[in-house]
Design a protein around this motif. Sequence first.
Motif, mmCIF file in Angstrom:
data_model
loop_
_atom_site.group_PDB
_atom_site.id
_atom_site.type_symbol
_atom_site.label_atom_id
_atom_site.label_comp_id
_atom_site.label_asym_id
_atom_site.label_seq_id
_atom_site.Cartn_x
_atom_site.Cartn_y
_atom_site.Cartn_z
ATOM 1 N N UNK A 48 -21.064 67.622 1.265
ATOM 2 C CA UNK A 48 -22.240 66.793 1.040
ATOM 3 C C UNK A 48 -22.322 65.817 2.203
ATOM 4 N N UNK A 49 -23.356 65.965 3.041
ATOM 5 C CA UNK A 49 -23.497 65.137 4.237
ATOM 6 C C UNK A 49 -24.634 64.150 4.052
ATOM 7 N N UNK A 50 -24.351 62.870 4.303
ATOM 8 C CA UNK A 50 -25.321 61.800 4.103
ATOM 9 C C UNK A 50 -25.522 61.103 5.438
ATOM 10 N N UNK A 51 -26.756 61.127 5.936
ATOM 11 C CA UNK A 51 -27.006 60.693 7.307
ATOM 12 C C UNK A 51 -27.311 59.209 7.430
ATOM 13 N N UNK A 52 -27.979 58.601 6.456
ATOM 14 C CA UNK A 52 -28.444 57.237 6.671
ATOM 15 C C UNK A 52 -28.056 56.267 5.569
ATOM 16 N N UNK A 53 -27.360 56.721 4.531
ATOM 17 C CA UNK A 53 -26.931 55.726 3.571
ATOM 18 C C UNK A 53 -26.702 56.269 2.182
ATOM 19 N N UNK A 54 -25.908 55.506 1.409
ATOM 20 C CA UNK A 54 -25.597 55.840 0.026
ATOM 21 C C UNK A 54 -25.787 54.594 -0.812
ATOM 22 N N UNK A 55 -26.465 54.741 -1.940
ATOM 23 C CA UNK A 55 -26.699 53.610 -2.830
ATOM 24 C C UNK A 55 -26.508 54.051 -4.267
ATOM 25 N N UNK A 56 -26.113 53.108 -5.101
ATOM 26 C CA UNK A 56 -26.224 53.317 -6.539
ATOM 27 C C UNK A 56 -26.679 52.015 -7.169
ATOM 28 N N UNK A 57 -26.887 52.043 -8.466
ATOM 29 C CA UNK A 57 -27.472 50.897 -9.154
ATOM 30 C C UNK A 57 -26.462 50.273 -10.094
ATOM 31 N N UNK A 58 -26.523 48.971 -10.212
ATOM 32 C CA UNK A 58 -25.743 48.263 -11.226
ATOM 33 C C UNK A 58 -26.603 48.206 -12.486
ATOM 34 N N UNK B 228 -28.720 65.274 3.469
ATOM 35 C CA UNK B 228 -29.841 64.417 3.101
ATOM 36 C C UNK B 228 -29.787 63.124 3.900
ATOM 37 N N UNK B 229 -30.923 62.451 3.961
ATOM 38 C CA UNK B 229 -31.024 61.192 4.686
ATOM 39 C C UNK B 229 -30.351 60.071 3.897
ATOM 40 N N UNK B 230 -30.839 59.829 2.715
ATOM 41 C CA UNK B 230 -30.301 58.818 1.808
ATOM 42 C C UNK B 230 -29.964 59.493 0.491
ATOM 43 N N UNK B 231 -28.789 59.205 -0.046
ATOM 44 C CA UNK B 231 -28.455 59.654 -1.394
ATOM 45 C C UNK B 231 -28.351 58.422 -2.270
ATOM 46 N N UNK B 232 -29.168 58.360 -3.309
ATOM 47 C CA UNK B 232 -29.172 57.200 -4.191
ATOM 48 C C UNK B 232 -28.991 57.642 -5.634
ATOM 49 N N UNK B 233 -28.051 57.012 -6.312
ATOM 50 C CA UNK B 233 -27.804 57.273 -7.728
ATOM 51 C C UNK B 233 -28.558 56.212 -8.514
ATOM 52 N N UNK B 234 -29.469 56.621 -9.370
ATOM 53 C CA UNK B 234 -30.250 55.652 -10.132
ATOM 54 C C UNK B 234 -30.054 55.846 -11.627
ATOM 55 N N UNK B 235 -28.946 56.505 -12.003
ATOM 56 C CA UNK B 235 -28.570 56.634 -13.407
ATOM 57 C C UNK B 235 -27.180 56.032 -13.570
ATOM 58 N N UNK B 236 -26.756 55.844 -14.821
ATOM 59 C CA UNK B 236 -25.447 55.250 -15.055
ATOM 60 C C UNK B 236 -24.322 56.081 -14.466
ATOM 61 N N UNK B 237 -24.390 57.383 -14.629
ATOM 62 C CA UNK B 237 -23.342 58.221 -14.045
ATOM 63 C C UNK B 237 -23.859 59.637 -13.864
ATOM 64 N N UNK B 238 -23.465 60.237 -12.750
ATOM 65 C CA UNK B 238 -23.789 61.620 -12.436
ATOM 66 C C UNK B 238 -22.497 62.301 -12.015
ATOM 67 N N UNK B 239 -22.240 63.472 -12.571
ATOM 68 C CA UNK B 239 -21.063 64.244 -12.205
ATOM 69 C C UNK B 239 -21.520 65.509 -11.489
ATOM 70 N N UNK B 240 -20.811 65.883 -10.430
ATOM 71 C CA UNK B 240 -21.104 67.120 -9.740
ATOM 72 C C UNK B 240 -20.020 68.121 -10.066
ATOM 73 N N UNK B 241 -20.428 69.330 -10.396
ATOM 74 C CA UNK B 241 -19.473 70.332 -10.841
ATOM 75 C C UNK B 241 -18.591 70.811 -9.690
ATOM 76 N N UNK B 242 -17.455 71.441 -10.056
ATOM 77 C CA UNK B 242 -16.456 71.830 -9.061
ATOM 78 C C UNK B 242 -17.013 72.764 -8.007
ATOM 79 N N UNK B 243 -17.031 72.302 -6.784
ATOM 80 C CA UNK B 243 -17.422 73.128 -5.643
ATOM 81 C C UNK B 243 -16.633 72.663 -4.430
ATOM 82 N N UNK B 244 -16.620 73.474 -3.390
ATOM 83 C CA UNK B 244 -15.895 73.120 -2.176
ATOM 84 C C UNK B 244 -16.843 72.893 -1.013
ATOM 85 N N UNK B 245 -18.083 72.616 -1.304
ATOM 86 C CA UNK B 245 -19.071 72.429 -0.253
ATOM 87 C C UNK B 245 -19.036 70.998 0.287
#
Length: 371
Positions: free
Chosen positions: A162-172, A143-160
């Motif tokens: 995750x490629x982020x091309x232009x940025x990562x953000x989350x919210x306070x 993905x281009x930008x990955x942004x977390x806009x919730x308090x917390x997100x969990x990703x289940x166990x995988x071995x793949x």
Amino acid sequence: MGLKTYIGGPSNVPNSYLELAVPVAGDDVYVPANAGNCVIAADLPSSGQLRSFIVDNGYTGTIDFGNFKVYAGQGNLTGTIFDSGTSANYQCGTGGVQLYSTSSTTSGVNIVKANNANMANVNVYLNSNGLGRYMDFQSDFYCNLLKIIANSIYLSNRTYMLSIYRGFEDSLINNNTNIALNINTNNVIFIGGNINSFNTLQVYGAVYIGGIITLLHDFQLSISNATNPTYSGLYYNTNGSINCNGYNVIYYVTGFNYNHNIYIDKAIDKLIIVNTSNYTSTLRILNDITVNNYFSIVETPRPRSPFNAVRSATNGTKVNITLGNNCKYLIAWSLLYDLSFNKPVTAFKSSVNNCDNINVVDYPQTIISVK
């Protein structure tokens, strides 16, 4: 709730759907293999969320996300909420995909698939309807930008990956310090752009810096419980570097009995290592590193225990740590092996084994000093 079969054209026109109706909240949208080119011409749906947005693996057309978003994930859905299929023709303006996680258990995760689709230009936003919600990325995801806009997100166990091309953000959010993104066994690669993260990025695997990253906030990285300890840690590849921009890279080791690694082949401005595991976790520095402005090693909660060591990759072989001329540092309550500094440093309440230029002092633990 119903099925809307997207056969091509603008997303906000009834004739673009086999059912001759524009999708509304709660609908499942399906793009069949023989559909024409699709253009997201307005937020889809106009309010609320779809249950799912699924692209057939045989689809060979183009989906242009334009300046709008597709919203997917609603109710207690435990199946796939977004599947981009295998098409390599996706396009994106300034819009993207916003996915909602509604499950609070790993057995009921909302599934996201990207397969071989080229989504490197698509902005992806992760949201949830509560704390500790899970998503399951079941394929490599770009993905281009990955942004977390919730308090917390969990990703289940995988071995793949995750490629982020232009940025990562989350919210306070309400000064909440919950983990922003818990990736379990997944690996994350930052290809470039900015990292503007207020919370801790927890990864059960490895973080690779594959491009030039600029920090807009302290980058807090937590490595925990790596399933494959060979690839656990923070790595730069030959093209990777972090522009700290005055902020810190803070590396927390919180896992069980594993090795966690740092491999940085270019100078870094600020690096803080905090080993907080209650178990036998070792952070290994895999190569010689240079820190320009600030370097810290702190072990908690078991000072000078035989548990949480910071050391070189090979027992008995020293790794060189070069501190810049004006570099400040703090080394406290740590178990250190096989480290060689370019100039004398002082370690408070620490245990030192086969190290060069480290002077250990046993000041009271209430004294904190920065040299």
